[in-house]
Structure formats: C-alpha cells, structure tokens
Scaffold this motif. Structure first.
Motif, PDB file in Angstrom:
ATOM      1  N   LYS A  36      78.312 -23.117  83.917  1.00 51.52           N
ATOM      2  CA  LYS A  36      79.327 -22.519  84.778  1.00 51.52           C
ATOM      3  C   LYS A  36      79.514 -21.040  84.457  1.00 51.52           C
ATOM      4  O   LYS A  36      79.736 -20.225  85.355  1.00 51.52           O
ATOM      5  CB  LYS A  36      80.651 -23.261  84.616  1.00 51.52           C
ATOM      6  CG  LYS A  36      80.654 -24.693  85.136  1.00 51.52           C
ATOM      7  CD  LYS A  36      82.015 -25.340  84.941  1.00 51.52           C
ATOM      8  CE  LYS A  36      82.029 -26.788  85.402  1.00 51.52           C
ATOM      9  NZ  LYS A  36      81.794 -26.908  86.866  1.00 51.52           N
ATOM     10  N   ASP A  37      79.429 -20.681  83.181  1.00 51.63           N
ATOM     11  CA  ASP A  37      79.606 -19.284  82.783  1.00 51.63           C
ATOM     12  C   ASP A  37      78.494 -18.407  83.355  1.00 51.63           C
ATOM     13  O   ASP A  37      78.744 -17.301  83.852  1.00 51.63           O
ATOM     14  CB  ASP A  37      79.638 -19.163  81.264  1.00 51.63           C
ATOM     15  CG  ASP A  37      80.893 -19.778  80.654  1.00 51.63           C
ATOM     16  OD1 ASP A  37      81.862 -20.008  81.391  1.00 51.63           O
ATOM     17  OD2 ASP A  37      80.891 -20.031  79.430  1.00 51.63           O
ATOM     18  N   ALA A  59      78.942 -17.941  87.153  1.00 54.34           N
ATOM     19  CA  ALA A  59      79.975 -16.965  87.478  1.00 54.34           C
ATOM     20  C   ALA A  59      79.456 -15.539  87.295  1.00 54.34           C
ATOM     21  O   ALA A  59      79.675 -14.663  88.140  1.00 54.34           O
ATOM     22  CB  ALA A  59      81.206 -17.204  86.614  1.00 54.34           C
ATOM     23  N   ARG A 117      76.745 -14.688  90.005  1.00 51.12           N
ATOM     24  CA  ARG A 117      77.316 -14.447  91.329  1.00 51.12           C
ATOM     25  C   ARG A 117      77.921 -13.053  91.419  1.00 51.12           C
ATOM     26  O   ARG A 117      77.827 -12.391  92.463  1.00 51.12           O
ATOM     27  CB  ARG A 117      78.348 -15.521  91.657  1.00 51.12           C
ATOM     28  CG  ARG A 117      77.709 -16.842  92.094  1.00 51.12           C
ATOM     29  CD  ARG A 117      78.735 -17.890  92.452  1.00 51.12           C
ATOM     30  NE  ARG A 117      78.098 -19.013  93.123  1.00 51.12           N
ATOM     31  CZ  ARG A 117      78.504 -20.270  93.042  1.00 51.12           C
ATOM     32  NH1 ARG A 117      79.563 -20.580  92.290  1.00 51.12           N
ATOM     33  NH2 ARG A 117      77.879 -21.230  93.700  1.00 51.12           N
ATOM     34  N   ARG A 118      78.525 -12.596  90.335  1.00 47.74           N
ATOM     35  CA  ARG A 118      79.049 -11.224  90.322  1.00 47.74           C
ATOM     36  C   ARG A 118      77.912 -10.224  90.470  1.00 47.74           C
ATOM     37  O   ARG A 118      78.022  -9.237  91.218  1.00 47.74           O
ATOM     38  CB  ARG A 118      79.825 -10.962  89.022  1.00 47.74           C
ATOM     39  CG  ARG A 118      81.168 -11.696  88.945  1.00 47.74           C
ATOM     40  CD  ARG A 118      82.024 -11.172  87.803  1.00 47.74           C
ATOM     41  NE  ARG A 118      81.435 -11.432  86.495  1.00 47.74           N
ATOM     42  CZ  ARG A 118      81.654 -12.529  85.778  1.00 47.74           C
ATOM     43  NH1 ARG A 118      82.452 -13.495  86.253  1.00 47.74           N
ATOM     44  NH2 ARG A 118      81.098 -12.684  84.581  1.00 47.74           N
ATOM     45  N   HIS A 137      73.756 -11.115  97.577  1.00 45.14           N
ATOM     46  CA  HIS A 137      74.421 -12.416  97.549  1.00 45.14           C
ATOM     47  C   HIS A 137      74.193 -13.233  98.813  1.00 45.14           C
ATOM     48  O   HIS A 137      74.175 -14.463  98.777  1.00 45.14           O
ATOM     49  CB  HIS A 137      75.917 -12.233  97.332  1.00 45.14           C
ATOM     50  CG  HIS A 137      76.570 -11.385  98.384  1.00 45.14           C
ATOM     51  ND1 HIS A 137      76.443 -10.019  98.408  1.00 45.14           N
ATOM     52  CD2 HIS A 137      77.340 -11.723  99.459  1.00 45.14           C
ATOM     53  CE1 HIS A 137      77.109  -9.536  99.447  1.00 45.14           C
ATOM     54  NE2 HIS A 137      77.659 -10.554 100.100  1.00 45.14           N
ATOM     55  N   GLU A 154      74.985 -25.785  91.602  1.00 42.58           N
ATOM     56  CA  GLU A 154      75.486 -26.022  90.259  1.00 42.58           C
ATOM     57  C   GLU A 154      75.272 -27.469  89.850  1.00 42.58           C
ATOM     58  O   GLU A 154      75.619 -28.391  90.588  1.00 42.58           O
ATOM     59  CB  GLU A 154      76.975 -25.699  90.187  1.00 42.58           C
ATOM     60  CG  GLU A 154      77.595 -25.926  88.813  1.00 42.58           C
ATOM     61  CD  GLU A 154      79.075 -25.600  88.769  1.00 42.58           C
ATOM     62  OE1 GLU A 154      79.771 -26.124  87.878  1.00 42.58           O
ATOM     63  OE2 GLU A 154      79.535 -24.815  89.622  1.00 42.58           O
TER      64      GLU A 154
END
Length: 219
Positions: free
Chosen positions: A112-113, A116, A119-120, A128, A135
């Motif tokens: 998950k980290d 995140a 995606r940034r 994007h 996931e």
C-alpha cells in the motif's frame, strides 16, 4: 527538426533521476530492515511486500530504455506489468504508450505504501491517465483483466512469474512479447525453463543488460 519524447520531459526525467538515486541505497536499506526485524524479508509474498516497502528494487536505466523501445516498436494496446514497486519501470512503459499515441498500462503491486507513492509520481509526471494500478496479489487481480495482454513485463516476486504468465496466456496473441527481469536470480528459474522449452510456444532470448532480461515471443 527537433523531436521530443516523454522520457526527455523534465517532470519524467526528474522523477526517474530521483528514484534511481534513492534506489542506490537499496542494499543499505535492506540491511537495516533485516537488522531491525530479522527474517522479516521472508514469508509470504504479502509479508515480503510489506517488509520491503522502503526498497525500490528497480530495473536498470538501460533496461528501462529497452522496455521503452520495445513498447514503441510493438505498439501494444494493453501493457501488463507484474510488480510495480515504486513505479520506475512503469514510467518507462507509460512514456512509450504516451508517445505511441494509444494504449494503456495495467500494473500490479501489493504494498500500500508503494502504491501511494507511485500514484503521486504518476500524477506529478502527468502519466496517471495512462496507468491503472491493481492492488493485491496479481494472481487474483489479473484474473479479472479486461481484454488482451499485448505486452507483459514480469518483475515481481520471482517465484510467481511463471504462475502469472500462465494466467495471462489465454489473453496473449501470437507475437506478444514477455519480458522477465533478473535472469540471474534462482527464483526465476521455473519461468526461464518454461519459456526456453520450445514445446511451450515461445521463442526466447536473453538480453545482456544488468542482471539480464529474458525476452520471449509468444508463437
């Protein structure tokens, strides 16, 4: 006449430079994690992904350029990546798709980290809209892939590369390229044995870049 391409755009180049610089500390980061939590980098794929959330595990710059060129040349409608990590390889794939003028990248990741952070980066680089991040366990998330898999990059947990490939095979047309990174790692051996055996329907060649990439053409 001067021609530009997405890899040369400052936002993309800056993101690649930043992540490669951070990835240069992977060995030290892994050693610190092992010292703090002995044995944590083993276990199930999800446990490993969670423990390795700070480790980049990137392809090489040369490997990234090879991926870019292959996607530009083959012009796949859907690029499937197994093992996104922080998204270094994804940037090369999406840049090629952008410059082709058509296509999409579907990538997978358990952490998950990392999702995140990636995606940034994808938003910051303006790529994007070309990337879908799935996931979870790729053996589950890719089972619901809509449409064909026209170009495949296998760069996740090495023991899972062959199961993921077998999962995608019904969605692969003749001529589809499958690229697997890190041919020197023992965990990739089942995949290499499979694609190098002619009876399984591939023509395969090892490309000598960094830890090696196996490029297999679906026959």
């Amino acid at each position: 006449m001067s021609l530009t391409h997405t890899l040369a755009e400052p936002r993309v180049q800056g993101a690649l430079d930043r992540m490669f610089a951070q990835a240069a500390h992977d060995d030290a980061t892994a050693a610190r994690i092992q010292a703090e939590r002995p044995g944590c980098l083993g276990g199930t794929p999800q446990e490993y992904a969670d423990a390795a959330a700070e480790i980049y595990m990137p392809i090489s710059r040369t490997g990234g350029k090879l991926l870019y060129n292959l996607v530009r040349a083959t012009r796949p409608a859907t690029v499937v990546e197994f093992g996104m990590s922080f998204g270094l390889s994804t940037l090369y794939l999406a840049s090629a798709v952008r410059d082709n003028g058509a296509g999409h990248v579907v990538t997978t990741e358990m952490s998950k980290d990392k999702i995140a952070a990636a995606r940034r980066t994808f938003t910051d680089t303006g790529l994007h809209d070309l990337i879908t991040v799935l996931e979870g366990d790729a053996r589950e998330t890719l089972a619901g892939l809509d449409g064909s898999a026209d170009f495949v990059l296998l760069d996740g947990w090495k023991d899972l590369c062959l199961p993921v490939l077998r999962l995608l095979e019904p969605r692969m047309k003749p001529g589809t390229l499958v690229v697997a990174d890190d041919v020197d790692l023992e965990g990739l051996r089942p995949h290499l044995d499979y694609v190098r055996d002619p009876k399984n329907g591939y023509q395969s060649v090892t490309f000598p870049v960094e830890d090696g990439m196996e490029i297999s053409c679906r026959l």
